[in-house]
Design an enzyme around this catalytic site. Structure first.
Site, mmCIF file in Angstrom:
data_model
loop_
_atom_site.group_PDB
_atom_site.id
_atom_site.type_symbol
_atom_site.label_atom_id
_atom_site.label_comp_id
_atom_site.label_asym_id
_atom_site.label_seq_id
_atom_site.Cartn_x
_atom_site.Cartn_y
_atom_site.Cartn_z
ATOM 1 N N SER A 1 1.329 -4.441 1.398
ATOM 2 C CA SER A 1 -0.063 -4.737 1.735
ATOM 3 C C SER A 1 -0.202 -6.016 2.571
ATOM 4 O O SER A 1 -1.263 -6.281 3.121
ATOM 5 C CB SER A 1 -0.904 -4.859 0.478
ATOM 6 O OG SER A 1 -0.449 -5.959 -0.275
ATOM 7 N N HIS A 2 0.853 -6.846 2.654
ATOM 8 C CA HIS A 2 0.741 -8.056 3.477
ATOM 9 C C HIS A 2 1.487 -7.936 4.796
ATOM 10 O O HIS A 2 1.760 -8.930 5.458
ATOM 11 C CB HIS A 2 1.155 -9.298 2.685
ATOM 12 C CG HIS A 2 0.060 -9.725 1.762
ATOM 13 N ND1 HIS A 2 -0.168 -9.103 0.560
ATOM 14 C CD2 HIS A 2 -0.919 -10.642 1.902
ATOM 15 C CE1 HIS A 2 -1.228 -9.649 -0.008
ATOM 16 N NE2 HIS A 2 -1.707 -10.578 0.779
ATOM 17 N N ASP B 1 -4.111 -3.112 -5.024
ATOM 18 C CA ASP B 1 -3.496 -2.185 -5.987
ATOM 19 C C ASP B 1 -4.573 -1.382 -6.725
ATOM 20 O O ASP B 1 -4.398 -0.199 -6.999
ATOM 21 C CB ASP B 1 -2.675 -2.962 -7.030
ATOM 22 C CG ASP B 1 -1.245 -3.174 -6.566
ATOM 23 O OD1 ASP B 1 -0.825 -2.485 -5.625
ATOM 24 O OD2 ASP B 1 -0.565 -4.040 -7.148
#
Ligand code: NDP
Length: 349
Positions: free
Chosen positions: A54-55, A195
């Site tokens: 996600s980063h 999440d």
């Protein structure tokens, strides 16, 4: 992420320079240029290269959203000030935080090596990224680094029921001569907001302890948590650490709390705006002439951890980085398509 995107299927392999070119191209299309684009691209590339999920590339959508909402100044030039010998402030002027960090890092390192310790306040920046690249860069210079930032108010304090804290990451870096630094970096919430969103999209219940509904009751329903509040990790202990991050990156340096950032953003959905506190400590200042003692004691500890089958935080990332260098980076085709669809939709809004 679109509802039906399958990021586990077909992938396209990029070399690291190819992926950097792709990210820069997207940022240029969004109107970001020069060093501003390069520092943002470097951070996103580092996330994807190190298997950051996600980063990595996924963050391009948040960057785009933040630019479209006018929450970042594309032309901003950060201004660095010495508040005292060991205290620095960089005014971001609403730039993305990687540009402000890049502008201040050489002075932070120089001040820490001169004074033994130096503190950097980053003010008035937009935060979309992981903090490990920053503490890793400090540790690569032989210094211990600690960084923290507040975000948007999504997390209820332990025993409370209303969102007040951000997901408030805390990162730490320790130099290891001849080796990659020891680094950890995590949110102080039980799970990341991303999440929870992924569970919602997949129709899966959340594990216990991730959040509460809007009446303060524990729930495993992701939608109820997104409307209610996330919870800190580790009960009252994580809650206190999240509060510490609020205080250090907000009131201490004269910047926004997560609640202020949320109110400032309103319904725009931009990345959080506010401050960040970074500490750099020179191990040589405590044991003049013998800083190696600190490092060898640390290695004994690290060996005792690994020796019992546990792993050190950051080793997974370094392994992913080595793989990326030798084999390239596999990017889900669905993610690339998802980014392009998102960019097209945004441009027509
Ligand atoms: P995780 O819960 O995934 O924890 C990540 C850290 O724990 C890493 O240092 C990781 O090392 C280490 N780790 C994970 N599993 C193990 C294990 N089994 N044994 C030892 N160490 C382990 O992270 P979060 O989801 O909480 O946060 C992810 C990122 O989100 C962070 O980088 C954070 O900075 C960022 N973030 C940014 C925000 C912002 O506003 N800018 C807000 C909130 C979060 P390794 O990397 O090697 O796996």
């Amino acid at each position: 992420m679109t509802e039906d995107a399958d990021y586990n299927s077909e992938t396209k392999t990029f070399t690291i320079p190819e992926l950097e070119t792709y990210i820069l191209d997207v940022l240029h299309r969004l109107g970001l240029s020069g060093l501003h684009a390069e520092t943002v691209a470097a951070t996103i590339l580092a996330g994807e290269r190190d298997g950051g999920g996600s980063h990595g590339l996924y963050r391009l959508k948040m960057v785009a959203q933040t630019i479209w909402q006018g929450s970042v100044d594309l032309q901003a030039i950060p201004v660095l000030k010495n508040l005292s010998q060991a205290v620095l402030r960089v005014e971001g002027k609403r730039c993305f935080a990687p540009l402000a960090f890049h502008s201040a890092l050489p002075s932070l390192i120089e001040r820490a090596k001169t004074c033994g310790v130096a503190v950097l306040a980053i003010n008035d920046c937009v935060h979309f990224a992981a903090l490990w690249p920053e503490v890793e860069a400090i540790a690569q210079q032989g210094l211990v680094g600690i960084a923290c930032t507040a975000s948007h108010a999504w997390v209820a304090p332990y025993g409370g029921m209303k969102p007040l804290f951000g997901t408030n990451p805390l990162a730490f870096g320790w130099p290891r001569p001849g080796k990659d630094p020891f680094v950890f970096d995590f949110a102080t919430s039980a799970a990341s907001r991303g999440d929870i969103e992924l569970h919602r999209q997949a129709g899966q219940p959340l594990p216990d302890g991730w959040g509460i509904d809007s009446s303060g009751q524990p729930t495993n329903d992701p939608q109820a948590v997104l409307q209610g509040a996330m919870l800190p990790f580790g009960g009252h202990k994580g809650s206190a650490i999240a509060l510490m991050v609020e205080l250090l990156a907000g009131p201490l340096i004269g910047d926004m709390t997560s609640a202020n950032s949320m109110a400032h953003d309103g319904p725009k959905g931009s990345a959080p705006t506010g401050g960040e506190l970074i500490l750099a400590i020179d191990p040589a200042c405590f044991q003049p002439g013998r800083p190696a003692g600190a490092f060898s004691e640390a290695e004994t500890l690290f060996a005792a951890i690994v020796g019992q089958g546990a792993r050190l935080p950051s080793l997974r990332r370094y392994a992913a980085r080595r793989r990326a260098k030798s084999q390239g980076i596999d990017v889900p085709v669905a993610l690339l398509a998802d980014i392009e669809i998102f960019l097209k939709k945004g441009r027509t809004c």
